[in-house]
Design a protein around this motif. Structure first.
Motif, mmCIF file in Angstrom:
data_model
loop_
_atom_site.group_PDB
_atom_site.id
_atom_site.type_symbol
_atom_site.label_atom_id
_atom_site.label_comp_id
_atom_site.label_asym_id
_atom_site.label_seq_id
_atom_site.Cartn_x
_atom_site.Cartn_y
_atom_site.Cartn_z
ATOM 1 N N TRP A 105 0.825 -1.203 0.000
ATOM 2 C CA TRP A 105 0.000 0.000 0.000
ATOM 3 C C TRP A 105 0.860 1.254 0.000
ATOM 4 O O TRP A 105 0.592 2.203 -0.723
ATOM 5 N N HIS A 106 1.906 1.239 0.820
ATOM 6 C CA HIS A 106 2.792 2.400 0.900
ATOM 7 C C HIS A 106 3.354 2.734 -0.484
ATOM 8 O O HIS A 106 3.429 3.905 -0.868
ATOM 9 N N ASN A 107 3.714 1.687 -1.238
ATOM 10 C CA ASN A 107 4.281 1.894 -2.571
ATOM 11 C C ASN A 107 3.287 2.496 -3.557
ATOM 12 O O ASN A 107 3.687 3.008 -4.596
ATOM 13 N N THR A 108 1.985 2.413 -3.237
ATOM 14 C CA THR A 108 1.012 3.048 -4.132
ATOM 15 C C THR A 108 0.451 4.324 -3.492
ATOM 16 O O THR A 108 -0.597 4.817 -3.900
ATOM 17 N N GLY A 109 1.124 4.799 -2.463
ATOM 18 C CA GLY A 109 0.728 6.068 -1.868
ATOM 19 C C GLY A 109 -0.332 5.985 -0.785
ATOM 20 O O GLY A 109 -0.925 6.989 -0.402
ATOM 21 N N LYS A 275 -8.836 0.061 -3.912
ATOM 22 C CA LYS A 275 -9.654 0.936 -4.757
ATOM 23 C C LYS A 275 -10.412 1.934 -3.906
ATOM 24 O O LYS A 275 -10.465 3.121 -4.213
ATOM 25 N N LEU A 276 -10.985 1.439 -2.826
ATOM 26 C CA LEU A 276 -11.756 2.287 -1.916
ATOM 27 C C LEU A 276 -10.878 3.398 -1.333
ATOM 28 O O LEU A 276 -11.264 4.572 -1.312
ATOM 29 N N LEU A 277 -9.686 3.041 -0.883
ATOM 30 C CA LEU A 277 -8.794 4.025 -0.260
ATOM 31 C C LEU A 277 -8.301 5.048 -1.277
ATOM 32 O O LEU A 277 -8.197 6.237 -0.971
ATOM 33 N N HIS A 278 -8.028 4.589 -2.498
ATOM 34 C CA HIS A 278 -7.614 5.534 -3.536
ATOM 35 C C HIS A 278 -8.742 6.503 -3.864
ATOM 36 O O HIS A 278 -8.515 7.687 -4.077
ATOM 37 N N ARG A 279 -9.975 5.976 -3.887
ATOM 38 C CA ARG A 279 -11.120 6.831 -4.170
ATOM 39 C C ARG A 279 -11.262 7.887 -3.062
ATOM 40 O O ARG A 279 -11.459 9.063 -3.336
ATOM 41 N N ALA A 281 -8.920 9.029 -1.109
ATOM 42 C CA ALA A 281 -7.812 9.988 -1.205
ATOM 43 C C ALA A 281 -8.092 11.001 -2.303
ATOM 44 O O ALA A 281 -7.839 12.203 -2.156
ATOM 45 N N ARG A 282 -8.646 10.522 -3.452
ATOM 46 C CA ARG A 282 -8.977 11.416 -4.566
ATOM 47 C C ARG A 282 -10.034 12.429 -4.148
ATOM 48 O O ARG A 282 -9.910 13.623 -4.400
ATOM 49 N N LEU A 283 -11.060 11.933 -3.454
ATOM 50 C CA LEU A 283 -12.128 12.816 -2.989
ATOM 51 C C LEU A 283 -11.576 13.878 -2.051
ATOM 52 O O LEU A 283 -11.922 15.051 -2.155
ATOM 53 N N ALA A 284 -10.687 13.459 -1.140
ATOM 54 C CA ALA A 284 -10.108 14.401 -0.182
ATOM 55 C C ALA A 284 -9.309 15.475 -0.916
ATOM 56 O O ALA A 284 -9.398 16.660 -0.593
ATOM 57 N N ARG A 285 -8.527 15.052 -1.945
ATOM 58 C CA ARG A 285 -7.749 16.021 -2.719
ATOM 59 C C ARG A 285 -8.657 17.012 -3.423
ATOM 60 O O ARG A 285 -8.421 18.215 -3.402
#
Ligand code: C2E
Ligand code: MG
Ligand code: MG
Ligand code: MG
Length: 290
Positions: A105-109, A275-279, A281-285
């Protein structure tokens, strides 16, 4: 009751008992192979801030899909692992999978802390502290990305040893939760000595927070008491097994900090959670950029 009927009855129970016994032995044999071949895997269930709904950490839950028997639940195989001593290998495997997941996970941010469950037997196993330290170092993860959950009843057996082990884990920066709180018998004197961060309110009380239950007011008061106990001890509370909006609202109004349960998210495979965590993070940005 004739003597013959009684004999038949005894035969029946003997056969039933030996069937259970041989099933247990079969599971034990297969579990040994599954651990050695690393056929177990982890599901992850988000733990959210009850006030914002944001994912704060995840709990790793062990899963085992056997080719013949299908999926075997942890409530079946963990007790067998504990009775047979396989639990140490299982826990070691879980710790390795958790650390590997943190790295991936760390490697994908993504940096989300992972909580995992340990058994009472692991606390007595004198190598736990060393093994956990070696595993963390091997994967290069930081201790404060990890959280150990032990049940209340586990924490309250052999308290002197438990305090010693937990204090050592704490030195690595690892957080500690008492799982299934309210179900066991806590010594409040010892509880205040344990270096814990979170109390997880047992899902039994949460499940009875519905007016359909005769004792729902009693349950509400028990939860209120646990939360105020936690506050006095400077601990956070996590409610597990939240399934309904009503349970969620009640726990929120009682001042519970965090929640876990199918009302928020089911336990899920790592890929789905990524996928959920990336989504998120995107929303937060996007919110920040607006
Ligand atoms: P636990 O640590 O108290 O985990 C919570 C259990 O509640 C999990 O069951 C989870 O899937 C389930 N759950 C999640 N949301 C809900 C909900 O909304 N309602 C209800 N009724 N249940 C919910 P699971 O995954 O079957 O695990 C059962 C137990 O097995 C765990 O209880 C834990 O004690 C043990 N376990 C699981 N994985 C491991 C492991 O890797 N090592 C050890 N030592 N024990 C494990
Ligand atoms: Mg747990
Ligand atoms: Mg629990
Ligand atoms: Mg449990």
């Amino acid at each position: 009751y004739s003597a013959k009927a009684e004999r038949n009855q005894v035969q029946f129970y003997k056969r039933k008992y030996s069937q259970q016994e041989s099933k247990r032995r079969m599971i034990e044999k297969k579990l040994k192979v599954a651990i050695a071949e690393r056929h177990l895997h982890l599901f992850y269930q988000p733990r959210v801030d009850i006030h914002t709904g944001k994912i704060r950490s995840v709990e790793a839950l062990c899963r085992w899909d056997d080719e013949e028997s299908g999926s075997i639940p942890p409530n079946i195989f963990i007790p067998i692992a504990e009775e047979t001593g396989l639990i140490h290998e299982l826990s070691q495997l879980v710790m390795e999978m958790v650390c590997q997941q943190l790295v991936d996970w760390h490697n994908t941010g993504i940096d989300v802390p992972i909580a995992f469950n340990l058994s009472v037997k692991d606390l007595k196993y004198f190598d736990l502290v060393h093994n956990l330290r070696d595993t963390i170092n091997h994967y290069g993860v930081s201790g404060n990305m990890l959280e150990v959950e032990i049940t209340e009843s586990a924490a309250m057996t052999d308290v002197i040893n438990t305090v010693k082990v937990l204090k050592q884990l704490k030195q690595f920066g690892i957080k500690l939760s008492i799982d299934d709180f309210g179900k066991g018998y806590s010594s409040l004197a010892y509880l205040s000595q344990l270096p814990v961060d979170n109390l997880k309110i047992d899902k039994y009380f949460v499940s009875r927070l519905s007016p359909n239950f005769k004792d729902h007011m009693v349950n509400l008061n028990i939860i209120r008491t646990i939360i105020s106990l936690a506050q006095s001890l400077g601990l956070n509370t996590v409610a597990e097994g939240i399934e309904t909006p009503n349970q969620y609202n009640t726990l929120k109004s009682l001042g519970c900090h965090m929640g876990q349960g199918i009302f928020f998210y089911h336990p899920m495979p790592a890929t789905q959670l990524s996928k959920l965590l990336h989504r998120e993070a995107r929303l937060a940005r996007n919110t920040i950029n607006q």
